[in-house]
Design a protein around this motif. Structure first.
Motif: not given
Lengths: 163, 96
Positions: B31-33, B35-36
């Motif tokens: 789920v997590n990008l 870049t994040y």
């Protein structure tokens, strides 16, 4: 949706269509509800509050006892701030929101929590009766992609080199 | 001020393994990008850009990365912070 830098260089500026602001406000309210109701068997909540000790039940419970309230509070506050910033802009055309770096972090973490919940909800729907839930599934998928787009765009502004 | 400095000293990863047998592990989550995750590592741990990118890619390709080593209390604080950011993180004993 326009995501841009602020004139003084710190933080980020968002320009949302009224419909986008309403959608975001509604989604933020739903994230807040998931955290508020906090049903133990809700798998989405497990994504927001993961098990810190998967192989040690006692330590896991201890960790949860000491951290859960503060984590839930932080996540609810982030969701409520997004909800309030995007609420009740009917008839104004566009909604402009200026965030400093600290406020932007609240939005980034909220968007992450939102995507974790949506991913879980779409997964749950896929396992069940897909026919009757197709419209809702499409809506959740679209919201998931859109939240990722908003977060990615914010990161391009906040952290330009890595993007 | 003094107590803060002492606390920071306990967090350093330079102490010998026998004294710092705990780890903060961040797990891959589709789920997590990317870049994040990298931005979280830099902002929270204060890693240089290269180190944050390396750890983020380690999470992405290996499925997990050890992002901190130290005493148990410090690792629990890190894991709580990671959960606050929406990352999947666990506390575990360092392998001997």
């Amino acid at each position: 949706m326009i995501v841009a830098g602020r004139s003084d260089g710190e933080g980020v500026r968002l320009v949302l269509e009224t419909e986008e602001a309403m959608l975001l406000s509604e989604l933020a309210d739903q994230v807040d509800s998931v955290l508020l109701l906090g049903e133990v068997d809700d798998p989405a909540l497990g994504r927001l509050l993961p098990n810190a000790y998967p192989e040690d039940h006692a330590a896991s419970q201890e960790f949860e006892r000491y951290t859960r309230d503060s984590l839930v509070d932080g996540k609810r506050q982030a969701a409520q701030r997004v909800r309030d910033a995007t609420a009740s802009h009917e008839g104004e055309g566009v909604v402009q929101i200026e965030l400093d770096e600290s406020e932007a972090w609240g939005w980034l973490t909220f968007l992450t929590d939102l995507r974790l919940i949506l991913a879980e909800r779409v997964g749950v729907i896929e396992e069940g009766d897909t026919e009757s839930d197709e419209t809702r599934d499409d809506y959740l998928r679209a919201a998931y992609e859109w939240a990722g787009f908003v977060q990615g765009s914010m990161l391009e502004v906040l952290d330009p080199i890595s993007s | 001020m003094t107590s803060t400095l002492e606390e920071l000293d306990l967090d350093t990863t330079t102490r010998v393994a026998a004294e710092v047998p705990w780890q903060t592990v961040v797990w891959d989550d589709p789920v997590n990008l990317m870049t994040y995750v990298s931005y979280v590592f830099r902002s929270y741990f204060g890693f240089a850009r290269d180190e944050a990118e390396r750890l983020m890619l380690c999470v992405h390709t290996e499925g997990r990365a050890i992002v901190a080593t130290g005493n148990r209390e410090a690792m629990e604080r890190h894991v709580q912070a990671m959960h606050g950011y929406g990352l999947q993180a666990t506390v575990s004993r360092a392998e001997p």
